[in-house]
Write a protein that holds these residues in place. Structure first.
Motif, PDB file in Angstrom:
ATOM      1  N   ALA A 195       8.454 -16.760   6.256  1.00 27.78           N
ATOM      2  CA  ALA A 195       9.390 -17.561   7.055  1.00 27.78           C
ATOM      3  C   ALA A 195       9.646 -16.858   8.379  1.00 27.78           C
ATOM      4  CB  ALA A 195      10.689 -17.778   6.286  1.00 27.78           C
ATOM      5  N   VAL A 196      10.502 -17.460   9.194  1.00 27.73           N
ATOM      6  CA  VAL A 196      10.946 -16.836  10.436  1.00 27.73           C
ATOM      7  C   VAL A 196      12.464 -16.819  10.451  1.00 27.73           C
ATOM      8  CG1 VAL A 196       8.904 -17.449  11.787  1.00 27.73           C
ATOM      9  CG2 VAL A 196      10.806 -19.061  11.645  1.00 27.73           C
ATOM     10  N   LEU A 197      13.022 -15.727  10.945  1.00 30.68           N
ATOM     11  CA  LEU A 197      14.474 -15.653  11.086  1.00 30.68           C
ATOM     12  C   LEU A 197      14.934 -16.615  12.163  1.00 30.68           C
ATOM     13  CD1 LEU A 197      14.989 -11.797  10.895  1.00 30.68           C
ATOM     14  CD2 LEU A 197      15.770 -13.466   9.197  1.00 30.68           C
ATOM     15  N   MET A 198      16.026 -17.311  11.895  1.00 26.32           N
ATOM     16  CA  MET A 198      16.555 -18.263  12.870  1.00 26.32           C
ATOM     17  C   MET A 198      17.991 -17.908  13.218  1.00 26.32           C
ATOM     18  SD  MET A 198      14.991 -21.979  11.738  1.00 26.32           S
ATOM     19  CE  MET A 198      14.987 -21.717   9.974  1.00 26.32           C
ATOM     20  N   THR A 199      18.240 -17.742  14.480  1.00 27.35           N
ATOM     21  CA  THR A 199      19.603 -17.501  14.953  1.00 27.35           C
ATOM     22  C   THR A 199      20.333 -18.830  15.062  1.00 27.35           C
ATOM     23  OG1 THR A 199      18.879 -15.569  16.195  1.00 27.35           O
ATOM     24  CG2 THR A 199      21.004 -16.524  16.784  1.00 27.35           C
ATOM     25  N   SER A 200      21.524 -18.884  14.522  1.00 25.68           N
ATOM     26  CA  SER A 200      22.292 -20.120  14.575  1.00 25.68           C
ATOM     27  C   SER A 200      22.658 -20.448  16.015  1.00 25.68           C
ATOM     28  CB  SER A 200      23.558 -19.973  13.735  1.00 25.68           C
ATOM     29  OG  SER A 200      24.313 -21.158  13.746  1.00 25.68           O
ATOM     30  N   PRO A 201      22.377 -21.673  16.486  1.00 28.41           N
ATOM     31  CA  PRO A 201      22.697 -22.025  17.873  1.00 28.41           C
ATOM     32  C   PRO A 201      24.187 -22.306  18.050  1.00 28.41           C
ATOM     33  CG  PRO A 201      21.795 -23.920  16.741  1.00 28.41           C
ATOM     34  CD  PRO A 201      21.717 -22.779  15.768  1.00 28.41           C
ATOM     35  N   ALA A 202      24.612 -22.382  19.296  1.00 25.07           N
ATOM     36  CA  ALA A 202      26.016 -22.707  19.578  1.00 25.07           C
ATOM     37  C   ALA A 202      26.307 -24.165  19.276  1.00 25.07           C
ATOM     38  CB  ALA A 202      26.332 -22.393  21.030  1.00 25.07           C
ATOM     39  N   GLU A 203      25.311 -25.043  19.523  1.00 25.37           N
ATOM     40  CA  GLU A 203      25.453 -26.470  19.261  1.00 25.37           C
ATOM     41  C   GLU A 203      24.199 -26.977  18.563  1.00 25.37           C
ATOM     42  OE1 GLU A 203      26.079 -28.308  23.045  1.00 25.37           O
ATOM     43  OE2 GLU A 203      28.226 -27.860  23.061  1.00 25.37           O
ATOM     44  N   LEU A 204      24.336 -28.119  17.901  1.00 29.43           N
ATOM     45  CA  LEU A 204      23.192 -28.716  17.228  1.00 29.43           C
ATOM     46  C   LEU A 204      23.294 -30.237  17.304  1.00 29.43           C
ATOM     47  CD1 LEU A 204      20.646 -27.853  15.575  1.00 29.43           C
ATOM     48  CD2 LEU A 204      21.972 -28.392  13.518  1.00 29.43           C
ATOM     49  N   TYR A 205      22.156 -30.894  17.565  1.00 26.25           N
ATOM     50  CA  TYR A 205      22.072 -32.354  17.663  1.00 26.25           C
ATOM     51  C   TYR A 205      20.865 -32.838  16.865  1.00 26.25           C
ATOM     52  CZ  TYR A 205      25.085 -31.658  21.777  1.00 26.25           C
ATOM     53  OH  TYR A 205      26.096 -31.297  22.628  1.00 26.25           O
TER      54      TYR A 205
END
Length: 388
Positions: A276-286
């Motif tokens: 897998a790849v590590l994913m940084t949580s974004p400030a916003e999501l749509y």
């Protein structure tokens, strides 16, 4: 004498001719009824199936007139046929009717038919229903009007092991190296009602177990009973503790050190470890895509997620047929975007990956049946879940 026989022959011929040519001969011929006469009706058309007392509570009753549809008094056989909304009754689900002019289906009956038609649990889906009648040996079949039902099946999910409230990875394959307390980096996320998941860096060729407390070894802990001579990408796990006389061994990490997605499924008792790849949580999501209201245009605030915690976003929205993806800005696209990890991710629950330079990985996700859904995205486990 010859004249006598001629007279007798003439009389017989007249009688036979008169009998065969009379207009008063009665014949019984079975004929199909005129279109629109053989009708099926249903007690309700919107049905949310409920597992509670499912084998006792009636979900729907189908009714029809029980009369001589063929114009003659002859035995008939009735059969209810069901198919998906886009089906054509080539291989329908059927229920044979022994007697009477109605059929009542319990929640359990209709749920079983829904699963046989491969309808997703928790999703409102349309099915078609019609009534078939025929004479003996299947002769001269006739069909009623087609009635449409919208049904929401319930899940028949059965857990193999009870779900704990929390789970952590522990071992020499993770940074804690068997020490306590276990940090939040090693805390798994509950994905849905039967799975926990986590994207984490694992040291190659080491071991890890799964525990339910950060400060101490838990009772039970979750380990494998399989031999771990070779690294495994999947296997079985069990809760082992004082009630089971402990036992078992930690799970072997893959040979190569790297980032992996670890998932435990409590319905099957199976764990998976995949790259897998590590994913940084974004400030916003749509959410964006032709399955959404705004298509591939900027999604707008109506398609903006609410941030629940540092890793989790949720949104209730309307989806139609098509594809969708997740982006981090109110624009036509973003870098990174978040797409399905493979091109065959399940529409109701699947895995995500990053879509950004230089590796534009992943594919847009296929939407489930049109309707309103609550979408939950978690970046710590790298997953999305849709619920009606």
């Amino acid at each position: 004498m010859k004249k006598f026989f001629k007279i007798i022959f003439a009389i017989v011929l007249i009688i036979v001719s008169a009998t065969s040519c009379t207009d008063d001969t009665l014949q019984s011929v079975a004929e199909a009824p005129a279109e629109g006469k053989f009708l099926l009706s249903n007690s309700t058309s919107e049905i949310v199936l409920d597992q509670k007392n499912a084998d006792k509570n009636i979900a729907v009753t189908l009714n029809w007139d029980n009369k001589s549809w063929y114009g003659i008094d002859t035995p008939m056989t009735y059969t209810i046929q069901m198919d998906k909304s886009d089906g054509d009754f080539v291989s329908p689900e059927e229920v044979a009717i022994a007697t009477g002019n109605n059929l009542s289906l319990t929640h359990a009956d209709l749920n079983a038919k829904a699963f046989a038609l491969k309808l997703a649990p928790g999703v409102a889906s349309k099915i078609k229903v019609r009534l078939k009648a025929n004479l003996k040996y299947g002769a001269l079949p006739i069909y009623s009007n087609v009635s449409t039902l919208t049904i929401t099946p319930y899940s028949t999910l059965i857990l193999k092991y009870p779900m704990p409230s929390e789970l952590y990875l522990q071992g020499d394959a993770v940074p804690s190296n068997w020490g306590t307390p276990v940090t939040d980096v090693q805390k798994m996320t509950q994905i849905d009602d039967h799975r926990f998941g986590l994207i984490v860096t694992l040291t190659g060729g080491k071991n890890f177990a799964v525990i339910s407390a950060a400060s101490t070894w838990s009772d039970p802990a979750y380990v494998t009973m399989e031999a771990n001579a070779n690294p495994q990408s999947s296997g079985t796990f069990e809760p082992r503790g004082s009630a089971t006389n402990w036992g078992g061994t930690p799970i072997k990490s893959p040979a190569a050190t790297g980032v992996y997605q670890v998932i435990l499924d409590f319905t099957t008792g199976i764990y998976t470890v995949t790259p897998a790849v590590l994913m940084t949580s974004p400030a916003e999501l749509y959410v964006i895509g032709d399955a959404t209201t705004n298509g591939w245009n900027a999604p707008g605030t109506a398609q903006k997620f609410t941030k629940v915690d540092n890793n989790t976003f949720t949104l209730t929205t309307t989806l139609k047929a098509g594809k969708f993806a997740f982006i981090n800005a109110n624009s036509t696209w973003s870098t990174p975007a978040y797409l399905g990890k493979t091109d065959s991710e399940p529409s109701l629950a699947g895995n995500l990956t990053l879509n950004q330079a230089p590796d534009f990985a992943g594919t847009s996700i296929t939407a489930p049946n049109p309707g309103n859904y609550t979408i939950t995205v978690n970046f710590k486990s790298g997953t999305y879940v849709l619920k009606p």
